[in-house]
Design a protein around this motif. Structure first.
Motif, PDB file in Angstrom:
ATOM      1  N   UNK B  53       0.852  -1.187   0.000  1.00  0.00           N
ATOM      2  CA  UNK B  53       0.000   0.000   0.000  1.00  0.00           C
ATOM      3  C   UNK B  53       0.890   1.240   0.000  1.00  0.00           C
ATOM      4  N   UNK B  54       0.672   2.085  -1.015  1.00  0.00           N
ATOM      5  CA  UNK B  54       1.479   3.303  -1.118  1.00  0.00           C
ATOM      6  C   UNK B  54       0.580   4.522  -0.954  1.00  0.00           C
ATOM      7  N   UNK B  55       1.210   5.651  -0.768  1.00  0.00           N
ATOM      8  CA  UNK B  55       0.440   6.854  -0.483  1.00  0.00           C
ATOM      9  C   UNK B  55       1.166   8.098  -0.975  1.00  0.00           C
ATOM     10  N   UNK B  56       0.411   9.040  -1.524  1.00  0.00           N
ATOM     11  CA  UNK B  56       0.948  10.390  -1.682  1.00  0.00           C
ATOM     12  C   UNK B  56      -0.082  11.358  -1.105  1.00  0.00           C
ATOM     13  N   UNK B  57       0.053  12.629  -1.379  1.00  0.00           N
ATOM     14  CA  UNK B  57      -0.839  13.598  -0.741  1.00  0.00           C
ATOM     15  C   UNK B  57      -2.312  13.359  -1.079  1.00  0.00           C
ATOM     16  N   UNK B  61      -2.532   3.974  -2.947  1.00  0.00           N
ATOM     17  CA  UNK B  61      -2.358   3.059  -4.075  1.00  0.00           C
ATOM     18  C   UNK B  61      -2.250   1.651  -3.523  1.00  0.00           C
ATOM     19  N   UNK B 139      -8.103  10.015  -1.739  1.00  0.00           N
ATOM     20  CA  UNK B 139      -8.424  10.203  -0.326  1.00  0.00           C
ATOM     21  C   UNK B 139      -9.669  11.072  -0.184  1.00  0.00           C
ATOM     22  N   UNK B 145      -4.218  16.621   3.289  1.00  0.00           N
ATOM     23  CA  UNK B 145      -3.628  17.710   4.070  1.00  0.00           C
ATOM     24  C   UNK B 145      -3.840  19.006   3.299  1.00  0.00           C
TER      25      UNK B 145
END
Lengths: 136, 153
Positions: B53-57, B61, B139, B145
């Motif tokens: 599991x990946x994440x950006x702002x 993913x 998200x 954020x």
């Protein structure tokens, strides 16, 4: 405020730490699982190698060794952080001893949906021969 | 001539074991997993497919390796906080063939994962490329954020 602090109480532990994706792709090779079949005229090798492409797969035959090397694209470079990891990502490698029984010049390969398929035709010496009986 | 000896993997049982240990070692030494170490290992042995599991702002993913699976064989369902991926792949044995080696599994899989943040379940995108499934989960608004500008008085 960063995203790290938006986790709520219901989140379990393994979500809590972030790892930089730049460190994710391993330098080691992984051993791709294979199936090997034999038919009358050929051997077929089918290997699971997700995340590569046909240009990045090298297949060679040398000194009776069949070697498969697949470079896996570093697909995490574009993402932000790895939140949770259950598998490693790295290049694939497999090698097989093949005897004289394979016609190395006629090996064919295809790559589709992350699966590599090789056909290794048997050389004449290995093929079952049908002996014709000439009419007298 | 004994044709059974023609395609002998150059790797032996010890290499195979070493590979499994390597993968296990990855998990154990991954900081994210170290705190919940023993259960994680056994969880991932039970759970197919394994998930990164990946994440950006803006997005999470969800990624899984599913070689040999086609889009039509996949079923993806999502709510605000969970995602479920299920499907199958079949390993066809060619007709008139003798199996010399069988390491790839016929796979029926189902995996439900609770997500760390709310996602917009109606805006999820899934891609399957070279046997790698990537599901992009935007998200939900509260989870993003935001930079708050400070106004002068």
């Amino acid at each position: 405020m960063t995203n790290n602090t938006t986790n709520q109480n219901t989140t379990t532990n393994f979500f809590d730490s972030n790892i930089d994706t730049e460190t994710i792709k391993r330098t080691q090779n992984y051993r791709a699982p294979v199936d090997v079949y034999e038919t009358e005229g050929a051997f077929r090798v089918i290997a699971d190698m997700p995340g590569t492409s046909s240009e990045k797969i090298a297949i060679s035959v040398e000194d009776n060794m069949l070697t498969i090397d697949a470079e896996v694209l570093d697909r995490y470079a574009a993402f932000g952080k790895l939140r949770h990891q259950e598998y490693g990502v790295g290049d694939f490698h497999r090698s097989f001893r093949i005897g004289d029984g394979i016609d190395a010049d006629c090996i064919t390969a295809s790559y589709r949906d992350g699966v590599l398929e090789l056909t290794l035709p048997k050389s004449q010496a290995l093929k079952p021969r049908k002996i014709d009986i000439k009419a007298a | 001539m004994n044709t059974r000896t023609i395609l002998t993997p150059a790797t032996n049982a010890m290499d195979s074991l070493r590979h499994e240990l390597d993968r296990l070692y990855d998990r154990v030494t991954t900081p994210a997993l170290a705190s919940s170490w023993p259960t994680r290992i056994f969880d991932s042995m039970r759970s197919h497919p394994a998930v990164n599991l990946l994440e950006d702002d803006d997005n999470l993913y969800f990624e899984a390796e599913l070689p040999g699976v086609e889009g039509a064989d996949l079923d993806i369902r999502a709510s605000d906080r969970t995602i479920t991926v299920s499907g199958c792949r079949t390993v066809d044995t060619p007709d008139d063939a003798t199996t010399l080696r069988h390491e790839r599994s016929t796979l029926r899989f189902e995996r439900t994962m609770r997500l760390p943040v709310d996602v917009e379940s109606d805006a999820i995108d899934a891609r399957l490329e070279s046997g790698v499934l990537t599901i992009t989960l935007p998200k939900g608004k509260p989870a993003r954020s935001r930079r708050v500008a400070v106004r002068n008085a």
